[in-house]
Design a protein around this motif. Sequence first.
Motif, short mmCIF file in Angstrom:
data_model
loop_
_atom_site.label_atom_id
_atom_site.label_comp_id
_atom_site.label_asym_id
_atom_site.label_seq_id
_atom_site.Cartn_x
_atom_site.Cartn_y
_atom_site.Cartn_z
N SER A 94 0.79 -1.23 0.00
CA SER A 94 0.00 0.00 0.00
C SER A 94 0.82 1.28 0.00
N SER A 95 2.09 1.21 0.43
CA SER A 95 2.88 2.44 0.53
C SER A 95 3.26 2.95 -0.85
N LYS A 96 3.16 4.23 -1.00
CA LYS A 96 3.54 4.86 -2.25
C LYS A 96 4.30 6.16 -1.94
N ALA A 97 5.14 6.53 -2.84
CA ALA A 97 5.86 7.79 -2.67
C ALA A 97 5.99 8.47 -4.02
N ALA A 98 5.61 9.72 -4.07
CA ALA A 98 5.79 10.49 -5.29
C ALA A 98 7.28 10.70 -5.52
N THR A 99 7.67 10.75 -6.76
CA THR A 99 9.08 10.97 -7.07
C THR A 99 9.24 12.18 -7.99
N LYS A 100 10.41 12.76 -7.93
CA LYS A 100 10.79 13.83 -8.85
C LYS A 100 12.10 13.43 -9.51
N GLU A 101 12.30 13.93 -10.70
CA GLU A 101 13.54 13.63 -11.42
C GLU A 101 14.56 14.73 -11.20
N VAL A 102 15.80 14.33 -11.08
CA VAL A 102 16.91 15.27 -11.03
C VAL A 102 18.05 14.67 -11.83
N THR A 103 18.74 15.49 -12.60
CA THR A 103 19.77 14.99 -13.52
C THR A 103 21.16 15.49 -13.11
N LEU A 104 22.09 14.56 -13.09
CA LEU A 104 23.51 14.88 -12.91
C LEU A 104 24.18 14.63 -14.25
N ILE A 105 24.70 15.69 -14.87
CA ILE A 105 25.33 15.54 -16.18
C ILE A 105 26.81 15.17 -16.01
N PRO A 106 27.40 14.48 -16.99
CA PRO A 106 28.82 14.12 -16.90
C PRO A 106 29.70 15.36 -16.73
N GLY A 107 30.62 15.29 -15.78
CA GLY A 107 31.54 16.38 -15.53
C GLY A 107 31.09 17.36 -14.47
N GLU A 108 29.79 17.36 -14.13
CA GLU A 108 29.31 18.30 -13.12
C GLU A 108 29.81 17.89 -11.74
N THR A 109 29.89 18.85 -10.84
CA THR A 109 30.42 18.60 -9.50
C THR A 109 29.30 18.49 -8.48
N MET A 110 29.64 17.91 -7.33
CA MET A 110 28.66 17.77 -6.25
C MET A 110 28.20 19.12 -5.72
N TYR A 111 29.06 20.12 -5.81
CA TYR A 111 28.69 21.46 -5.34
C TYR A 111 27.40 21.91 -6.02
N PHE A 112 27.33 21.75 -7.33
CA PHE A 112 26.15 22.20 -8.07
C PHE A 112 25.03 21.17 -8.03
N PHE A 113 25.37 19.88 -8.01
CA PHE A 113 24.32 18.86 -7.96
C PHE A 113 23.55 18.95 -6.65
N ILE A 114 24.25 19.16 -5.55
CA ILE A 114 23.58 19.28 -4.26
C ILE A 114 22.64 20.48 -4.25
N ARG A 115 23.04 21.54 -4.88
CA ARG A 115 22.16 22.72 -4.95
C ARG A 115 20.95 22.47 -5.84
#
Length: 309
Positions: A94-115
Amino acid sequence: MPNKIRILAIFLDFLVIIALTFMFYLLLPVQTERIVNLPKGSLNKIITYLGENGQSLNPLDTYIIRMLGVPQSGYIDMKHEILPRGAYLKALVSSKAATKEVTLIPGETMYFFIRSLAQRFPLSVESLESAYDKYFPYPDGVIFPDTYKLPVGVDEDEMMKTLYDMSIKRHQQSAIELLGEYNEAEWFKYVSMASIVQKEAADNQEMPIVAAVIFNRIKIGMPLQMDGSLNYGPYSHSKVTPERIRNDDTPYNTYRNKGVPPYPAGSVSIQAIKSVLHPADVDYLYFVRDRASGKHKFSKTYGEHRSNF
């Protein structure tokens, strides 16, 4: 007649014992992950997946799940990490969770991905960074570039643990596929080198050639002197200036430090990793971007390199 009554009484007592035993069984505690990612496919596939991830279910559990319904694939929020078995089995269905998409492109850093994560869900940048440091072994390059469907409503710690679990599994699978085994320290040496290739190469076809240049420079004790290594963290989109080269005292400064930095400088595609494992058979030492084509001109000598400007 009395015998029939006695038999009926025994039968009823037996049913009561079964019912009490069943109720006791359904109340037994089950340890689970707060966020569970169920695969697509049949119930048997889901049961197998849960078993492989520490949640072995017996035939009775499977029967109960079939009676309750069909689990939905994808991320589900179990609400708690310890549940009575009955509640656990019901939650799977019965459990469900809505999801959202987020994209990490090749070469990008965690600094910007986290933001990007913080803005998309929304979450705290500071708490995400703290959770990242808690779970991830390196400051960057651990999360594969990809589009991720992530659950809405989880906190920063659960978000990063989910990304960690998915990422480490992909690293392990990739290492075993390409090398035959997974040794974290050795594998991430390749990833660190690949992160420079990722930032320097104009396309996938150039990657093995850039990787060869890196190996050739290391072989003769020449500093890598590559701007891509300095495009780490908050400098992912910044032009590398002479001032940066003079003042940056981090291990990412390959102008001041010989060899490959100890940590990846950004996210790394599987193509970049493969190029490091299988560099081109060339003896180039230099390359410069051709402004007209956007690709690079490679050369063996510094004189040839200068003429390519």
